[in-house]
Design a protein around this motif. Structure first.
Motif, PDB file in Angstrom:
ATOM      1  N   LEU A 214       0.820  -1.209   0.000  1.00 14.73           N
ATOM      2  CA  LEU A 214       0.000   0.000   0.000  1.00 14.73           C
ATOM      3  C   LEU A 214       0.854   1.259   0.000  1.00 14.73           C
ATOM      4  N   VAL A 250      -5.805  -6.298  -1.596  1.00 14.98           N
ATOM      5  CA  VAL A 250      -5.990  -4.841  -1.574  1.00 14.98           C
ATOM      6  C   VAL A 250      -5.129  -4.194  -2.657  1.00 14.98           C
ATOM      7  N   GLU A 283      -9.352  -9.980   7.485  1.00 19.78           N
ATOM      8  CA  GLU A 283      -8.444  -9.316   6.566  1.00 19.78           C
ATOM      9  C   GLU A 283      -8.497  -9.918   5.170  1.00 19.78           C
ATOM     10  N   SER A 286     -12.041  -8.907   3.655  1.00 18.96           N
ATOM     11  CA  SER A 286     -12.181  -7.513   3.237  1.00 18.96           C
ATOM     12  C   SER A 286     -11.353  -7.208   1.999  1.00 18.96           C
ATOM     13  N   GLY A 287     -10.154  -7.827   1.884  1.00 20.37           N
ATOM     14  CA  GLY A 287      -9.370  -7.650   0.669  1.00 20.37           C
ATOM     15  C   GLY A 287     -10.056  -8.285  -0.527  1.00 20.37           C
ATOM     16  N   MET A 290     -12.867  -6.130  -1.934  1.00 21.47           N
ATOM     17  CA  MET A 290     -12.425  -5.038  -2.808  1.00 21.47           C
ATOM     18  C   MET A 290     -12.309  -5.518  -4.250  1.00 21.47           C
ATOM     19  N   ARG A 348     -12.315   1.305   8.716  1.00 19.09           N
ATOM     20  CA  ARG A 348     -11.301   0.729   7.828  1.00 19.09           C
ATOM     21  C   ARG A 348     -11.965  -0.007   6.666  1.00 19.09           C
ATOM     22  N   ARG A 352     -11.963   0.782   2.609  1.00 20.38           N
ATOM     23  CA  ARG A 352     -11.612  -0.214   1.600  1.00 20.38           C
ATOM     24  C   ARG A 352     -12.713  -0.392   0.560  1.00 20.38           C
ATOM     25  N   SER A 353     -13.914   0.027   0.857  1.00 22.12           N
ATOM     26  CA  SER A 353     -15.007  -0.126  -0.099  1.00 22.12           C
ATOM     27  C   SER A 353     -14.947   0.940  -1.181  1.00 22.12           C
ATOM     28  N   PRO A 355     -12.035   1.992  -3.363  1.00 20.99           N
ATOM     29  CA  PRO A 355     -10.634   1.881  -3.769  1.00 20.99           C
ATOM     30  C   PRO A 355     -10.230   2.863  -4.852  1.00 20.99           C
ATOM     31  N   ALA A 361      -7.289   3.478   2.033  1.00 21.57           N
ATOM     32  CA  ALA A 361      -7.467   2.048   2.266  1.00 21.57           C
ATOM     33  C   ALA A 361      -6.251   1.481   2.970  1.00 21.57           C
ATOM     34  N   ARG A 362      -6.521   0.593   3.974  1.00 17.83           N
ATOM     35  CA  ARG A 362      -5.409  -0.029   4.698  1.00 17.83           C
ATOM     36  C   ARG A 362      -5.782  -1.468   4.971  1.00 17.83           C
TER      37      ARG A 362
END
Length: 362
Positions: A214, A250, A283, A286-287, A290, A348, A352-353, A355, A361-362
């Motif tokens: 990132l 991500v 994690e 969520s990635g 995206m 967070r 991320r939603s 991008p 985004a993290r």
């Protein structure tokens, strides 16, 4: 029946030979119970100490906490039973335990703080420096969503003197790069990565390069990001790397390479069956969301996705999997935020939603 150390050693060997999981932990508990009943205090201590890694691997956090507490009680009450090697191994387990415990929302902050308090007391009493404790304090504060505290611990960490209990020279900068990534210090993260990306150990440079993805993107160094991704990904060989795979997802979403991202989602989706912790699950999920959301928005929501998880249908679609994993990630984020007392992980996920080039985004 009164067991001897010899008979218990045989039972312990049988338990240790079992695959990781609850059954193995239950068998280890039984060996420890029998050792306690037989008055074999040294054997019971050594078995508890050796079981800590098994409890961690199985996600049995309460067993881990209890075993740590009992080991510390033995050390305080009868230190003559503890060899120098066991003493150091116990302190190592103690200071690194919060890194595992914080990944489970069912472990209260007070429990994590108690482990740190025990670690600091025993470190000081044994003549060790605070370098490792400050490092893990920084890490745990990041995972509690308390960036202010993380940066305070960072300042203590970078000036503390390393010693035998410190992480290796490759892992220490990895923790710093993660801190800079999470707190938005992207240029600083890239600068440090460039200095240390040649360092290696069992987990490096895979972790430090993954946390640098990132920062490379945010500073516009896409060539650096591509190189980091190519070098880091081959080292991710099992479900213990789910968090790292999430970081790569991500990256692919931000880089506009959703096709490559979807390939990783399909390949690593089965790892969710053996996820080491709810944090790792969140994690990865969520990635993946995206990547899947970007594909759906581009008109590919009906694209078929292979689902290799046990108990699931063998095929699903981009849109259906996106909805499922979004629910998973949001539910877990809510659990972590409830434990942490903030809305860090929900914010967070919201970041991320979106991008875009400006999204944090993290």
């Amino acid at each position: 029946m009164t067991h001897t150390e010899r008979t218990l050693a045989a039972l312990l060997a049988e338990a240790k030979a079992l695959p990781a999981g609850r059954t193995k932990c239950e068998r280890l508990d039984e060996v420890i119970r029998l050792a306690d009943a037989a008055g074999l205090d040294a054997f019971a201590f050594d078995t508890r100490l050796g079981a800590l890694g098994d409890y961690t691997e199985a996600g049995q956090t309460q067993r881990e906490l209890l075993a740590l507490s009992r080991c510390l009680a033995t050390l305080d009450r009868t230190p003559e039973l503890v060899t120098p090697w066991q003493h150091r191994r116990l302190l190592w387990s103690l200071v690194y335990a919060p890194m595992n415990l914080v990944r489970f929302p069912t472990v209260a902050r007070q429990q994590i703080e108690q482990v740190f308090a025990d670690a600091e007391r025993h470190f000081r009493g044994s003549g060790y420096q605070m370098h490792a404790i400050y490092q893990l304090r920084m890490y745990v504060a990041l995972h509690l969503g308390d960036h202010e505290a993380a940066l305070t611990w960072h300042d203590h960490f970078v000036v503390a003197k390393p010693d035998q209990m410190s992480s290796c020279s490759a892992c220490v900068p990895s923790y710093l790069i993660e801190c800079y990534e999470e707190t938005g210090q992207f240029a600083r993260a890239v600068e440090l990565t460039e200095k240390v990306k040649h360092l290696t150990c069992h987990g490096q440079p895979y972790w430090l390069l993954s946390h640098a993805l990132l920062p490379y993107v945010r500073t516009g160094d896409l060539d650096g990001a591509r190189e980091a991704q190519r070098r880091a990904y081959p080292g991710m060989t099992d479900a213990n790397w789910l968090h790292g795979i999430g970081l790569h997802l991500v990256y692919f979403a931000l880089a506009g390479n959703e096709v490559r991202g979807l390939d990783l989602v399909e390949r690593h989706l089965p790892w969710l069956d053996s996820s080491p912790s709810p944090f790792q699950t969140m994690e990865f999920a969520s990635g993946a969301v995206m990547v899947l959301r970007a594909l759906a928005q581009a008109g590919h929501g009906g694209t078929v996705v292979r689902d290799g998880r046990r108990g699931g249908e063998p095929l699903t679609t981009v849109a259906a999997l996106c909805d499922e994993l979004s629910t998973t990630a949001n539910d877990l984020a809510g659990q972590f935020d409830a434990r942490n007392g903030n809305d860090h992980f929900r914010r967070r996920l919201a970041a991320r939603s979106v991008p875009t080039a400006d999204a944090p985004a993290r």
